[in-house]
Write an enzyme that holds these catalytic residues in place. Structure first.
Site, short mmCIF file in Angstrom:
data_model
loop_
_atom_site.label_atom_id
_atom_site.label_comp_id
_atom_site.label_asym_id
_atom_site.label_seq_id
_atom_site.Cartn_x
_atom_site.Cartn_y
_atom_site.Cartn_z
N ASP A 157 -43.26 -41.93 30.05
CA ASP A 157 -42.58 -41.56 28.81
C ASP A 157 -42.17 -42.80 28.01
O ASP A 157 -42.04 -43.90 28.58
CB ASP A 157 -41.35 -40.68 29.08
N GLU A 170 -37.90 -41.34 32.48
CA GLU A 170 -37.09 -42.50 32.86
C GLU A 170 -36.17 -42.85 31.70
O GLU A 170 -35.03 -43.25 31.90
CB GLU A 170 -37.99 -43.70 33.19
ZN LIG Z 1 -39.06 -48.72 31.02
#
Ligand SMILES: [Zn+2]
Length: 388
Positions: free
Chosen positions: A81, A146
């Protein structure tokens, strides 16, 4: 305005690592939407004997892909992501084009951290090709959450692995750790993060009749003053001392002649492993008790610190950086938290190494194309050293 440089890309040959990084950037995988990035990486590894396992938790897709069943298990960890681009017209090149201009690969995620993912995959491919019967096992742990809440990402995969007694011995996280030159900084730990919202309750009243009111702003100010002056710890060889910061204070009814009934402060500590979260909480609560009778603390989810002491993994990473770049890296534990905090508690040695972080999360995120090829070589050398 941005220009298209597709023509340049067609005429000049680019490495497998760059081609893969470019293909990843062209998938606009803003958290938590993976947009097919993990499938692309899985497709690149399956022909080399890696067995994929897609783990969907909530709206977050994760990939655990592994080659072999023997110990030791070496894991590359990272995220597909990316953070949002902001207004695209502010970018010099389209943020999801993956344009390569003057040796620089442009786009959201180029440095954080699609370039690293591409480098990991091509390193694995070359290593397996050269050493098909290598000892131990190799896996990649990838998440698409994340940059977001990180609740259904790495932590859930680790829980799943733990439940089936899968042991990770070594983990290399590809976060962009370099500052000025590729490999100048390796992270061997991260500070913990402890935050919360403190609400102090008083008694609302008229400012002209303070004996009938109880001013929570005065109490909160004393508490904040104490906490700012608190010496939490000294830090250690690898970690700076714990720091306390207030990020917001809020109170008041809007009227100038009213003592409000309550006051709130948001705060955060970035802490060294020498202090435990419980000892920090105790100190904060006792500072509150000194100045207020009625208060509540709403604690945010805790980010635990981790620390990897010199050993097999750290040496392998340091030696490989030196071999490829000619320079020895420095060690650091600064910056925000990373998913390494979820992997270290199961007993793994965790080290982070990736490209330059100067443009991450910014407009015109960019990474040096040669750096990605060199990073892939460093990753391959680490595999050589660990699984020999
Ligand atoms: Zn990162």
């Amino acid at each position: 305005m941005y220009q298209s440089h597709i023509k340049e890309n067609l005429v000049s040959e680019i490495s497998e690592t760059l081609a893969l990084a470019q293909a990843l950037i062209r998938r606009p995988s803003v958290t938590p939407d993976d947009k097919g990035c993990q499938r692309l990486l899985s497709d690149a590894l399956e022909p080399y004997g890696f067995v994929p396992e897609f783990m969907q938790f909530g709206d977050v897709q994760n990939l655990w892909i592994k080659r072999g069943t023997n110990a030791p298990l070496f894991v590359f960890a990272g995220h597909t992501d990316v953070v949002p681009t902001g207004p695209e017209e502010n970018w010099s090149y389209s943020p999801f084009s993956g344009d390569i201009v003057d040796g620089m690969l442009h786009g959201r995620g180029a440095a954080d951290m699609k370039g690293s993912l591409a480098a990991m995959v091509t390193a694995c491919q070359r290593f397996v090709q050269a050493r098909p019967n290598h000892p131990g096992s190799i896996a990649l742990l990838l998440t698409s959450d994340e940059e977001g809440p990180a609740v259904d990402g790495t932590v859930r995969v680790i829980d799943t692995l733990k439940a089936r007694n899968e042991v990770i011995d070594y983990c290399l996280v590809g976060e962009p750790t370099s500052a000025e030159r590729l490999g100048d900084t390796v992270k061997n730990g991260r500070r913990g993060s402890l935050g919360g919202t403190l609400t102090v309750r008083g008694i609302q009243g008229h400012v002209a009749y303070p004996h009938l009111a109880d001013n929570p702003i005065h109490r909160l100010s004393s508490i904040v003053g104490d906490l700012c002056a608190t010496h939490w710890d000294d830090g250690n060889e690898y970690f700076p001392a714990t720091t306390f910061q207030v990020s917001n204070i809020e109170a008041g009814t809007g009227a100038t002649n009213v003592v409000p009934g309550d006051a709130r402060a948001q705060f955060n500590l970035r802490f060294c492993p020498d202090s435990s979260a419980s000892s920090l909480k105790e100190k904060i609560e006792s500072a509150c008790s000194r100045h207020a009778e009625f208060f509540e603390i709403d604690w945010c989810p805790l980010g635990l610190p981790y620390q990897t002491l010199p050993g097999t993994l750290l040496s392998a990473v340091e030696d490989s950086v030196k071999e490829i770049t000619g320079h020895s890296p420095g060690l650091s534990t600064d910056g925000g938290t990373s998913d390494g905090r979820f992997i270290a508690p199961i007993g793994a040695q965790v080290v982070e190494l990736g490209p330059l972080n100067r443009t991450i999360h910014q407009v015109d995120e960019v990474v040096d194309a040669d750096d990605l090829d060199a990073l892939s070589n460093v990753y391959e050398k680490v595999l050589d050293r660990i699984l020999k």
